[in-house]
Design an enzyme around this catalytic site. Structure first.
Site, PDB file in Angstrom:
ATOM      1  N   CYS A  51      37.300  26.124  82.270  1.00  0.00           N
ATOM      2  CA  CYS A  51      38.132  25.339  81.368  1.00  0.00           C
ATOM      3  C   CYS A  51      38.807  26.280  80.375  1.00  0.00           C
ATOM      4  CB  CYS A  51      37.294  24.319  80.582  1.00  0.00           C
ATOM      5  SG  CYS A  51      36.792  22.915  81.560  1.00  0.00           S
ATOM      6  N   GLN A  52      40.078  26.040  80.146  1.00  0.00           N
ATOM      7  CA  GLN A  52      40.819  26.844  79.185  1.00  0.00           C
ATOM      8  C   GLN A  52      40.261  26.615  77.775  1.00  0.00           C
ATOM      9  OE1 GLN A  52      44.957  25.843  79.027  1.00  0.00           O
ATOM     10  NE2 GLN A  52      45.455  27.506  77.639  1.00  0.00           N
TER      11      GLN A  52
END
Length: 139
Positions: A51-52
């Protein structure tokens, strides 16, 4: 409610909106309603890889069903994880593992996310299913 019934309910809710700006606003509102994860679970080992933004996901089993709590430092991501928790919390591990994720395409979520957020969504689903697999293996 079954996973399928919850997914159908979400599809119905999303169909009420005319455009994606309204849907994004709805996702953000869902994130605001996400119960706060206990700080003891907001640790490195509960961070979702891929996940960013930072997303913490914790699972525990009670009476044969899994219960998830989560948090994110990004408001849209927090809404996305809120949708997934709504679908999967209070469900048996086997049902989670067998769940069809077609509702995500039905509401158009994946195609309206940036590639990094779409990857994050896939990572969140993968982590939820990994928890289910781990809990099922204990039985």
């Amino acid at each position: 409610m079954t996973i399928k019934e919850i997914q159908e309910e979400i599809v119905d809710e999303f169909s009420m909106f005319d455009d994606w700006m309204q849907r994004y606003e709805y996702i953000i509102e869902l994130g605001k309603s996400l119960p706060i994860i206990d700080e003891t679970y907001q640790v490195e080992e509960n961070l979702i890889k891929g996940c960013q933004s930072r997303v913490w996901l914790h699972a525990e089993e009670k009476d044969g069903k899994l219960f998830f709590t989560a948090n994110s430092d990004a408001i849209l991501t927090k809404g996305i994880v809120a949708i997934l928790i709504r679908v999967f919390t209070n469900q048996p591990a086997k049902e989670i593992l067998d769940a069809d994720m077609g509702f995500i395409d039905e509401i158009g979520l994946k195609e309206h996310l940036s590639p990094t957020r779409a990857n994050g969504l896939v990572s969140m689903i993968k982590q939820i299913k990994m928890y289910a697999l781990a809990f099922q293996a204990r039985r």
